[in-house]
Design an enzyme around this catalytic site. Sequence first.
Site, PDB file in Angstrom:
ATOM      1  N   ASP A   1       4.449  -1.713   4.585  1.00 25.75           N
ATOM      2  CA  ASP A   1       5.857  -1.488   4.968  1.00 25.75           C
ATOM      3  C   ASP A   1       6.284  -2.655   5.840  1.00 25.75           C
ATOM      4  O   ASP A   1       5.466  -3.510   6.187  1.00 25.75           O
ATOM      5  CB  ASP A   1       5.999  -0.159   5.734  1.00 25.75           C
ATOM      6  CG  ASP A   1       5.100  -0.116   6.958  1.00 25.75           C
ATOM      7  OD1 ASP A   1       4.042   0.473   6.894  1.00 25.75           O
ATOM      8  OD2 ASP A   1       5.428  -0.713   7.986  1.00 25.75           O
TER       9      ASP A   1
ATOM     10  N   GLU B   1      -8.642   4.848   1.781  1.00 28.61           N
ATOM     11  CA  GLU B   1      -9.319   3.569   1.568  1.00 28.61           C
ATOM     12  C   GLU B   1     -10.833   3.719   1.702  1.00 28.61           C
ATOM     13  O   GLU B   1     -11.593   3.144   0.923  1.00 28.61           O
ATOM     14  CB  GLU B   1      -8.847   2.544   2.603  1.00 28.61           C
ATOM     15  CG  GLU B   1      -7.418   2.127   2.408  1.00 28.61           C
ATOM     16  CD  GLU B   1      -6.964   1.241   3.537  1.00 28.61           C
ATOM     17  OE1 GLU B   1      -6.542   0.117   3.247  1.00 28.61           O
ATOM     18  OE2 GLU B   1      -7.044   1.668   4.694  1.00 28.61           O
TER      19      GLU B   1
HETATM   20  N1  ADE Z   1       0.255   0.606   9.751  1.00 30.86           N
HETATM   21  C1  ADE Z   1       0.986   0.492   8.624  1.00 30.86           C
HETATM   22  N2  ADE Z   1       2.293   0.325   8.918  1.00 30.86           N
HETATM   23  C2  ADE Z   1       2.379   0.350  10.253  1.00 30.86           C
HETATM   24  C3  ADE Z   1       3.469   0.234  11.166  1.00 30.86           C
HETATM   25  N3  ADE Z   1       4.716   0.093  10.718  1.00 30.86           N
HETATM   26  N4  ADE Z   1       3.201   0.305  12.498  1.00 30.86           N
HETATM   27  C4  ADE Z   1       1.931   0.469  12.934  1.00 30.86           C
HETATM   28  N5  ADE Z   1       0.879   0.590  12.124  1.00 30.86           N
HETATM   29  C5  ADE Z   1       1.088   0.520  10.796  1.00 30.86           C
END
Ligand code: ADE
Length: 252
Positions: A219, A12
């Site tokens: 996610d 990024e």
């Molecule tokens: N950044 C992106 N996904 C994450 C997650 N599942 N836990 C902590 N930081 C994150």
Amino acid sequence: MKVGILGAMAEETEAILERFKTTRKKEIGKRVFHEGKWEGHEVVVCFSRWGKVAAASSVTTMLDLYDVDQIIFTGVAGGASPDLEVGDIVIAEHLIQHDFDASPIPTIQRYEIPLLGVSKFPVFAKEVKRAKLAADLFLQEMMSEPKNQQILKFFSPRPPQVHVGLIASGDQFIASPAKLLELRKDFPHLLCVEMEGAAVAQVCYERGIPFTVARSISDKANHEAVTDFPKFLKEVAKWYSAEIVERILKTL
Ligand code: ADE
């Protein structure tokens, strides 16, 4: 106006650095600070690295070295609310450090940062509003491109949305529905989890510096998180951050 911009992912930050010409560079303690002019503002950009310590150290060094008027922190996050889908954007209104616990000391509450007496760091309303407008505009413009709609369809069953609310940060990549349930029991309105925002919030709070935290959901912090996260990062996250930050800068 001088704006400090930090990103937790190298991909990024690299995409952000492609948007303007670096005129000066300073390297200190494994961080590189890139100075330049973007959308008419002086900017300093730094890849913060991962986790609360790395982020706090990066933002502290930036505030010490450069006279920045405000901080923008961008990155990805795991969705913690069932209302969120991969590709959504979260603008922080409050941030907590979900792994902070000094509560065995009788006068201190779980999640409370000792001596500050704060557990939820607030973002100023003006910054929240500006970031929300920038993110809304970005999604609107992005989704008018059929090519982008196709890419995002792969990640989410519906078009992406912007959410404003609570972000929880901790030094853990969360890929467990049980851990999410535990967090949502204490924070029913929790939107997403990540590893840096609340550390940046604490430093800015202590110094009285306005800040913004904008996250794209990579996610759902569940068992699929470890595969969804790198895929989203590679294919989508890069443009999200640069586009949102650019639109925030346009309105400053
Ligand atoms: N950044 C992106 N996904 C994450 C997650 N599942 N836990 C902590 N930081 C994150």
